[in-house]
Structure formats: structure tokens, C-alpha cells
Design an enzyme around this catalytic site. Structure first.
Site, short mmCIF file in Angstrom:
data_model
loop_
_atom_site.label_atom_id
_atom_site.label_comp_id
_atom_site.label_asym_id
_atom_site.label_seq_id
_atom_site.Cartn_x
_atom_site.Cartn_y
_atom_site.Cartn_z
CB SER A 5 2.68 -4.88 1.41
OG SER A 5 4.02 -5.29 1.57
CB SER A 50 6.14 -4.23 -0.45
OG SER A 50 4.95 -4.69 -1.02
CE LYS A 105 5.42 -5.78 5.13
NZ LYS A 105 5.80 -5.84 3.71
#
Lengths: 477, 484, 95
Positions: free
Chosen positions: B151, B175, B76
């Protein structure tokens, strides 16, 4: 109207740790700009603080030294504001739960009375970097080497009532931090910085007036001048029927005045909240006891001991215990020469004067305590006179060797042979028959003249007591 | 090759069925092609990846390989990667080449994993749809008109589309779990403090926790073994041994006490999702688990509480982005004030600014007690609810998200409805507990995730419980059409 | 809960976020809606509850006082918008 000033001091002292409070970057002063600012100090994304144990230990040491409450659980909080020398946009400080709570510091003032100044709290925080305004036309340059240096902020109660008291407190605190070896105390380098909160009130009134905070008091002399200036300014304001504005003011030592810092005037809202990157600091009793064991003899205790052990006046003891190195030096001299009063006079007198003259630290003194003690022993055993000793001391300072070497090389040994002194006395009397006549006819103030002549003829080496005695006998016969 | 799980790829590499370079190269080719429609990656690190792959092949050849050496993954873009652009989905970090690696990245490198790139995400992890990214929305591979959740939407979409067998994520209010649910994959957020936050760009420090997306629980166990561990550079990192998460995967769930909070099945939960979750819980019953209805009385207040604490922390955490030392600086600077205001206003997107504003407000003088302290007290109550529940049960189960994936653009104008996507996940972060989401079925072709919540440090149990479900079902084996 | 335009201006200044005058009312409304959600907390009496700052019942670990970080100015300043002579540059700060 008679006015009374109310002063509280906030002191930021840098703790003498090797590394920063929340990072492993060095804290040494004077490094190339930003060469000691690591990613934590620079506030890089993803970087996290980890607390330096030594900073905690030093803060606890201070708390124990002033007999304060130690915060067994203290919490770091963020103080949020934007400024270029504050890389993260917040300063990690302590707010609700500081590491040191209430305590007090006793200050001996010039008139000999003792004033107790209450300490509200002392907390740990990180220092900010520095903004450089010189040398750039439209810019300021930011050096973040100082960012993250551990500070202990020591806050007093509004107990102080004059600029002199403020200075006496600040000096006492300064000495204490040096005694504790937790701050180098270098005011030029910013290791010890004071802000003063100053307000006025009519004498006898209980409520405090509106205060102004004066920043940038980077010497004791400026502190006194700035506070006195501020007192006058506030009295002028009040007596002209106006109100003092609560604000931050900067002391300008060139103009000897304080002026409003407009940049700090906007209402600040620091939005303190517990720093979620750090957990509560919980101290074990064993940790505190361990720190207690490292406490040195504190200035007040040392002073009392000097008075009783060395039979010194309170005044002498205060001066000698003013700094730990000086007190240690004095005690080292006394080990060699037991005449403690004589030792005190020399340490406070010529020795300190020479240090001052050469602008030297005690540690750099060319005359060791052993050398000075050895010389004092030569005074007490009548090898040299007190006057000759000054010459010897100067030679020692110049690196010409110890007392015996110098006395030998320069032939400074005191003459104590009665016959030799008698011969000089006779010679002086023979060369000054007029004065001898005058003396004998009642002009006794000429006695000093004869002493001077004899000493001069002996090149200062004649034992002054013996000269006196022999002259008296011969002139009065 | 792309359809293989992490464990299968690891096995293939060890058996020399293919080299890491071959595998990496083939996945990169596919990734580059598919990313054009999914927008799951912000940066693809082809050269680095091939270099890492060749190094891995040498290790394998020398017999020095670890369990996962040579397996490709994605990071990420919230994790700092040395020498590689690290944007956190924000314009303000568009030019930021991190000078260091996050602890998670170090751990992955040490394990010999090959990083193919950095995945797209909501800006600074603030969002539940991956629409707040400066680099544009990520598409859900199950339906390109839908969001992948957020997210960590890029990571979830990448694993769902079989672009990589595993991708890291972070979870502040859901998330990892919510996008795992919306993308039909397995996601785990461990206990707070289990994965170091060093090098993980902070959103809300007391809530953020790193974790991972995989196709199945067994792979998640392998990845957790790599990512978990003590790190002295993070004061909140836990100094406890890391168990072998794979060792307990095969334990039976017979007799396991599963708590089902009645509050999780009230209004707000879509009927289709509710049915799938009920069926999944039934499946556990079939496997011998005991289902116990429990109550988490304050769970409805998790979102209000979360939307005080997370913005408060973020408002402070994001103050460092000021245009002075790194990142975006506005061209329109006349004085210090304009440097700050313009750099931040131009560098941050709307949602980030909104949360900074809320956070600044709740911490400001006069509101601190009413909001921030109040929220901290609520946080304790919410945490206490879980503590009570775990006296009765071993694991808590319920929906991960109130609905399957919603349409791109559907909630962007209504922040409050977007915030409710974290209805069932936010409380877990407030308490600091471990949570997972695993595929539990499909509603009109869109995946629905079952959320598992464990007691502190019970990651191994969660992974075991998830694995047992996956032995009995095949939802996790289904890939979106076009990506199978 | 209603957030006023003046609140928005104050917060925006504290946060160094620029909001165009025309956008302020919209912002105020949006934040008011969010605060309405937040205020649901008030349904619960929390009088006697101890605030919880952190999920861990852990205490701060202390680091040994060791210098571990080398000079990384060059690498760090390569990322900076503007530097000179090792200093980060900002528009002139007026004190």
C-alpha cells in the site's frame, strides 16, 4: 398456577479513578459537555488505549472482597456495535477471560435470614458517552465525557427469587463498593446502575423461562417496583397462554411500567474478539497481595464484631455497619462514651434522623462524633436527662457549641438536689389538693399527672428518678 | 542534488555545501513537477517544509544540529501530522486535518528532518498496487503504465524517482517490502512493536508496523535510528533500547547462515524473478555466507490466514469512521441509520468495503471459530515455522514479490490474484518478524527485490546483511530513466 | 464456500455498509471466492494448537492513574460535521 420468579442482576459500577480506563482524560462528573473527552475517548484515527493501573487494582480489590477467583491472566475484547455514544464503534470490555471469576455475596434479608447470591464474574470495561434527546427538535446531542470511564460489571447467577431480594442484594453490593472505596455509589449520577434479568417458571420446575432484561433501574425503589411490575406482566402473559419474548425493556418510573426498547430489539451480533491494541493483563502474586493489604474490614466481619464487642443486637449492628462512614462514626462515639447501646440508639435515632431531615451526608454533619459522645457522657453522669439531651442535641446541630457550653448557656443542668426537688413537689401538691385527695382515695393513675407537673415546674431539669421517688413517698404518706 | 542519498545530503548540509532551505526548495520544485505524472503525493507541504528548513539551517548555524537535521523526507499519509491534512488515501478523511502528530512524525521532527509532503497510498493501506486510493493510482517511475506496488506506493515511487531521499511507510502484509521490490529501492519493516503505532491510522493492529524506504541500507539504518523507540502511548510498543543501526553495517557476512525456504520457489513465482533471486543468493555465497535450504511448511497458508485476521481487525478498526465526530458525512441523511450507512458507503472505496465485509463475516456468530480462531491457530503454526527455521539459520532470504510490477488495472477486477502479491510477505507480519526488500536485479527493465527476513529484533543484522550486498552490487544505485 | 445474498445483507447491516440490491449477487460471488481462498486453512489440523492473538509474547503495561489530557473540545469539534452547545449532533436517536 403458582409461579416462581428467577432474577439475575448485572451491575455497572463506575470505578473512582481520577483518569479514564484507557486515557489520561479526567473522569469528574458534571464537566462541560465533551470537555473531558480526549482524542482516545473520541476515537480519533491513530489513537490507542493504555490501561489504567488503578482500575485494575480496584477490580482486584473487589474480587478479593467477595473471595472470588482472580483472573491472573485476563484479556480485553472488543464488543462491536454502532451507536452514537460509542465513538469507536466498539466497546472495550472483557469477554472470555474476565479479571474476576466466581464468587459470592451474602445478603441479610429483612426477616433476618441470610441469602447467598452467586457472582458469576466481574469484568472491566469502558463506559459509553451520553445521548441527550431534550432540547433539540430533530437531533440528539452526544456528550462523550463519560466515554472511557472505567466500569466494573458485576454479574450474578440467577439466584434471586423476589424483588425484595434483588434490592437487598443491590444494597449490599452498593455498600460493599463504598466500603472498598472503589465507587462513589451515586445512583443519580449513574455511578451505580443495575439491569435485571427477570423470568418466570412454574414453581418446582427446573428449567428457566424466557427472560426479559430490564434497564434503567436507577434507584433501589424503582428496582423493586420495576421487577414487581415485570413479574405481574410476565404472569399475565403466561396465564393468557402466550409466550414471554426475550427482549430488553426500559423501566419508566413516571408510568411505573416497563416497555420494550425497540431500538435494541434487532438481533445483536457483537462480534467479540481480543482487542489487538491491548495485550493480555497478567497479574503478579505480589500485586494481588499488595491489594489484599489495602482491604478494609468488610461489612459482615464488622457486623459480627459490633455484636460481640459492643453487645448490640444483630439488627442494630446491621444498620450501623450499613455504610462505612456510619460505622466509623459510631465507633468514634463509643471511644468517647462507653455506653455502646446508648450510643447506638442515638446514632441510629436522632443523629440519623437529623441527617435525613437536612438531607446531609455524614461528612457534612455539624455534630462530630466527639460532640455526640460528650453529650452522651452527660446523660450517663446525670448532668442532663435523656429528654433534655434532645434539646441539647438540637442546639449542637444548630452550631451553638458543645454539650457543656449549651447546658451552661441554657441552664439545662439537671436538678439532683433532694431539697430543691422536695420543695417543688410540695408546691405542686399544695396547688393541686383536689388531685391529691383523688389519688389518695385510689385514683393511682394520677401519679403521672404529678410527675408531669413537677417536671414542668422544674423546666424539665429535675432528675426524673428522684422526682418519682419523692412523689411516691409523699403521696403515699 | 536529488540523486544524493540521505547520508550524502546530511553530509552536504553539515559541510555547508548547501543550506536546508536551498535543498528543500530545489527538491520541492522538482517534486511538484514530477508529481504531476507520478501522483506519488496527496499533499505537498511547501510552506511548512520551507519553515522547517529555515529552522534547521538555524540549528546547523548554531552548531545544534543532529545527524540528519535539515534533510527532506516524505511521510506516508497514514501518519497523523498536526495541522496537515491526513487522509489515509480515503474520501472519508479527505477533510481531516489531524490535531496531533504521530510518534513517527514527532521523532522525525525532533531529528530535524524536513517533511515535504504526504504520500499517496492504497485506501487505509488496503491494497498491493496503490490503485485503491481515493486520490488515484500512483505510477511506477520505472514504467508509468505499471503499479508501484502497495500500500505504500506513493512513498516507494517518491524514493525511486528521487523526489525524496527517504519516505516512511507501513507494512501490514507487505506494504513496505512489496512496493520497495516493485520500485527498485530499499525498504525495511522492523519487528512488530519496534516503531510506535501511535498516530499511525490502524488497518490491522496486530500486523501493522511502521518502517521506511530509502535508496540504500545505510540510509535505512539512519532512519531506523530516528523512528524506532519506546512509546508509552502504544501498549504494544517495545520497551527495549535502540541500537546504533549504523555501527554494525560493515560487519562481514562470511559464515552467515542464510536459509532459503524451498516453498518460496514453487508455483506462483515468475521464472524471471526466480532467476534474479537465485543469482542474488549466489552473490551472498560469494561473500562467504552459507546457504541452507529450509522449509516453512505452512507458508502457502499465510495468505488465507492473513485474509481472515487483517479484515477482522480492520472491520472493527474502521467502525470509528461514522460521520459523527470527524471526517466525511453524507449529505443524504434522514435518520441515524442513513447517517452511518450513507457516510460509510460514500466515504469508503470498494476494496475497503470488501475487507470490512469479510472481516464482519468471519467474526460473526457461527463463523468465529471456523474462521477467526482457526486463523489464529494457523498464525501460531506459521510463527512456529519461523521459530524452527531461526534455530538453524541467521537470516532467511527469498523473493519479496512473485513478479515485478504489473500493469495498472491488470488485477483490479480479481481481488484474489491481487491478494497473492503478498504471498511471501504476509507470513512475516503474522509472526511479527522484521523484513527488508533490497534491489536484486531487473527483469525486462523492471526491478526485482530480494526479501530478507530476520529473527525478532534483528534489524541491525538485516541492515548489515543488506549493506554488504549493496557494497558488492549496484542495483540500488540505478534510477529510472527520466528520474536519474 | 458459498455466501448467500441473505448473508451479504446481514453482514452489510452489521457493518453499516450500504449495498444496492442489484450489486448483492456480485458481492456474494466475490466474497465466496475470497472465502474459498481462506478455506485452504482447513487443509491443516489445528485441533491442539493454541490460538495466537498477537505476535508479541508481552503482557499489558499499566499506566499510572494521572489526568494528563487537557480540554481540547474546541480543536476536536472544529473537525466535526455538526455540533451545538459543545455536543456532537446526530439525527434524533429513538430509544
Amino acid at each position: 398456577m403458582e409461579w416462581e420468579v428467577v432474577i439475575g442482576l448485572e451491575t455497572h459500577a463506575q470505578l473512582s479513578t481520577r483518569s479514564k480506563i484507557f486515557s489520561g482524560a479526567a473522569t469528574a462528573y458534571g464537566a462541560a459537555p465533551n470537555s473531558q473527552a480526549c482524542l482516545v475517548d473520541l476515537g480519533f484515527p491513530g489513537q490507542l488505549p493504555v490501561l489504567n493501573k488503578e482500575a485494575v487494582r480496584m477490580a482486584v480489590k473487589f474480587g478479593l472482597a467477595i473471595d472470588a477467583e482472580i483472573g491472573m491472566r485476563s484479556v480485553f475484547a472488543r464488543k462491536n456495535y454502532f451507536y452514537p455514544d460509542l465513538p469507536k464503534g466498539y466497546q472495550i470490555s472483557q469477554f472470555e477471560l474476565p479479571i474476576v471469576g466466581k464468587g459470592e455475596i451474602n445478603v441479610v434479608q429483612e426477616d433476618g435470614t441470610t441469602k447467598t447470591v452467586g457472582i458469576t464474574r466481574a469484568h472491566l470495561e469502558e463506559d459509553a458517552g451520553k445521548s441527550m434527546h431534550e432540547g433539540f427538535a430533530e437531533h440528539s446531542g452526544i456528550d462523550l465525557n463519560r466515554a472511557g470511564t472505567p466500569l466494573i460489571e458485576i454479574v450474578t447467577e440467577p439466584d434471586i427469587r423476589s424483588a425484595k431480594e434483588a434490592v437487598a442484594y443491590a444494597k449490599k453490593l452498593h455498600a460493599l463498593l463504598l466500603y472498598l472505596e472503589i465507587c462513589d455509589g451515586n445512583m443519580q449520577e449513574g455511578s451505580f446502575r443495575c439491569d435485571a434479568n427477570v423470568s418466570m417458571r412454574p414453581k418446582g420446575q427446573k428449567e428457566y423461562g424466557t427472560r426479559a432484561e430490564i434497564k434503567n433501574l436507577n434507584s433501589f425503589r424503582f428496582m423493586e417496583k420495576a421487577i414487581n411490575y415485570e413479574i405481574e406482566r410476565q404472569v399475565d402473559v403466561l396465564e393468557s397462554g402466550e409466550k414471554v419474548v426475550q427482549e430488553t425493556r426500559l423501566y419508566d418510573s413516571d408510568k411505573d411500567e416497563t416497555r420494550s426498547m425497540r431500538s435494541k430489539e434487532e438481533a445483536n451480533d457483537y462480534r467479540y474478539f481480543p482487542d489487538p491494541d491491548l495485550l493480555p493483563v497478567e497479574l503478579e502474586q505480589s500485586f494481588i497481595e499488595g491489594v489484599r493489604k489495602t482491604l478494609p474490614e468488610l461489612p459482615d466481619v464488622k457486623r459480627a464484631r459490633f455484636v460481640s464487642d459492643y453487645i448490640l443486637s444483630d439488627y442494630d449492628a446491621t444498620i450501623l455497619t450499613d455504610s462505612r462512614p456510619l460505622a466509623d462514626y459510631y465507633e468514634a462515639v463509643v471511644i468517647v462514651c462507653k455506653e455502646s447501646k446508648l450510643a447506638a440508639n442515638w446514632v441510629m435515632g436522632d443523629f440519623s434522623a437529623f441527617l435525613n431531615k437536612d438531607n446531609k451526608d455524614l461528612a457534612e454533619s455539624p455534630v462530630s462524633a466527639e460532640m455526640l459522645g460528650g453529650m452522651l457522657n452527660r446523660i450517663t453522669d446525670n448532668t442532663i436527662s435523656g429528654k433534655i439531651a434532645k434539646t441539647v442535641f438540637e442546639a449542637m446541630w444548630a452550631g451553638e457549641g458543645d454539650v457543656d457550653t449549651i447546658v451552661e448557656a441554657k441552664g439545662l443542668k439537671q436538678v439532683t438536689d433532694t431539697g430543691a426537688i422536695e420543695a417543688i413537689v410540695d408546691e405542686v401538691m399544695a396547688n393541686n389538693t383536689g388531685q391529691v385527695e383523688a389519688y389518695k382515695s385510689g385514683k393511682e393513675q394520677l401519679f403521672g399527672f404529678f410527675v408531669g407537673q413537677v417536671m414542668k415546674a422544674s423546666k424539665g431539669k429535675a432528675n426524673p428518678a428522684m422526682v418519682n421517688e419523692l412523689l411516691k413517698t409523699k403521696l403515699n404518706s | 542534488m536529488h540523486n544524493k542519498s540521505l547520508a550524502e545530503l546530511a553530509k552536504g548540509l553539515q559541510a555547508r555545501e548547501f543550506s536546508s532551505e536551498e535543498l528543500t526548495s530545489s527538491l520541492l520544485d522538482r517534486l511538484e513537477e514530477k508529481n504531476a505524472e507520478l501522483n506519488a503525493f496527496v499533499t505537498i507541504t511547501r510552506d511548512n517544509a520551507l519553515e522547517q528548513a529555515r529552522a534547521a539551517d538555524q540549528k546547523i548555524a548554531a552548531g545544534e544540529a543532529g545527524l540528519l537535521t535539515g534533510v527532506p523526507i516524505a511521510q506516508k499519509d497514514i501518519f497523523c501530522t498536526k495541522g496537515v491534512k491526513t487522509t489515509c488515501g480515503s474520501k472519508i478523511l479527505d477533510n481531516f486535518i489531524s490535531p496531533y502528530d504521530a510518534h513517527t512524525v514527532e521523532n522525525c521532527n525532533d531529528a530535524g528532518l524536513v517533511m515535504l509532503g504526504k504520500t499517496n497510498m492504497d485506501e487505509f493501506a488496503m491494497g498491493s498496487s496503490n490503485e485503491t486510493s481515493y486520490y488515484g493510482a500512483v505510477k511506477n517511475p520505472w514504467n508509468l503504465d505499471c503499479v508501484p506496488g502497495g500500500s505504500s506506493g506513493g512513498s516507494a515511487a517518491a524514493v525511486a524517482a528521487r523526489l525524496v531521499p527517504a519516505a516512511t511507510g507501513t507494512d501490514t502484509g507487505g506494504s513496505i517490502r512489496q512496493p520497495a521490490s516493485l520500485c527498485g529501492i530499499t525498504g525495511i519493516k522492523p519487528t512488530y512493536g519496534r516503531v510506535s503505532r501511535y498516530g499511525m491510522i490502524a488497518f490491522a493492529s496486530s500486523l501493522d508496523q511502521g518502517g521506511v524506504f530509502t535508496q540504500n541500507a545505510g540510509d535505512a539504518a539512519l532512519m531506523m535510528g530516528v523512528m524506532a523507540g519506546f512509546d508509552p502511548r502504544d501498549s504494544t510498543s517495545l520497551d527495549r533500547p535502540v541500537p546504533d543501526y549504523t555501527a554494525t553495517l560493515n560487519e562481514s557476512v562470511s559464515g552467515l547462515k542464510i536459509g532459503v525456504p524451498k516453498e518460496y520457489f514453487s508455483e506462483g513465482l515468475e521464472a524471471g524473478t526466480a532467476e534474479i533471486i537465485q543469482a542474488a543468493i549466489k552473490e551472498y555465497e560469494k561473500l562467504g555466507a552459507k546457504i541452507i535450504e529450509i522449509s516453512l511448511p505452512n507458508s502457502a497458508l499465510a495468505i488465507p490466514t492473513y485474509y481472515v485476521i487483517a479484515p477482522a481487525e480492520c472491520s472493527s478498526n474502521l467502525s470509528r469512521f461514522d460521520g459523527v465526530r470527524y471526517g466525511y458525512r453524507s449529505d443524504n441523511v434522514t435518520d441515524l441509520e442513513s447517517l452511518y450507512v450513507n457516510s460509510r458507503s460514500e466515504g469508503f472505496g470498494a476494496e475497503v468495503k470488501r475487507r470490512i465485509m469479510i472481516g464482519t463475516y468471519v467474526l460473526s456468530a457461527g463463523y468465529y471459530d471456523a474462521y477467526y480462531i482457526k486463523a489464529q491457530k494457523m498464525r501460531r503454526l506459521i510463527s512456529d515455522d519461523f521459530e524452527q527455521a531461526f534455530k538453524q539459520v541467521d537470516v532467511i532470504m527469498g523473493p519479496t514479490a512473485p513478479s515485478p510490477a504489473f500493469k495498472i488495472g491488470e488485477k483490479t477486477d480479481d481481488p484474489v490474484s491481487m491478494y497473492l502479491s503478498d504471498l511471501y510477505t504476509g507470513a512475516v507480519n503474522l509472526a511479527g518478524l522484521p523484513g527488508m526488500s533490497i534491489p536484486a536485479g531487473f527483469d525486462h527493465g523492471l526491478p526485482v527485490g530480494l526479501q530478507l527476513i530476520g529473527n525478532y529484533f534483528d534489524e541491525a543484522l538485516l541492515l548489515n546483511v543488506a549493506h554488504q550486498f549493496q557494497l558488492a552490487t549496484d542495483f540500488h544505485k540505478q534510477a529510472p530513466s527520466g528520474y536519474a | 464456500m458459498s455466501i448467500e445474498d441473505s448473508d451479504i445483507k446481514k453482514i452489510a447491516h452489521l457493518a453499516r455498509i450500504g449495498i444496492a440490491d442489484g450489486d448483492i449477487p456480485g458481492y456474494a460471488k466475490e466474497l465466496s471466492n475470497i472465502m474459498d481462498l481462506v478455506e485452504q486453512m482447513n487443509a491443516v489440523d489445528t485441533e491442539s494448537i493454541e490460538p495466537m492473538a498477537h505476535p508479541l509474547h508481552a503482557v499489558q503495561r499499566l499506566r499510572d492513574d494521572v489526568v494528563s489530557e487537557p480540554d481540547l473540545r474546541e480543536a476536536a469539534q472544529a473537525l466535526a460535521p455538526e455540533t451545538e452547545a459543545g455536543l456532537y449532533l446526530v439525527p434524533k436517536v429513538i430509544e
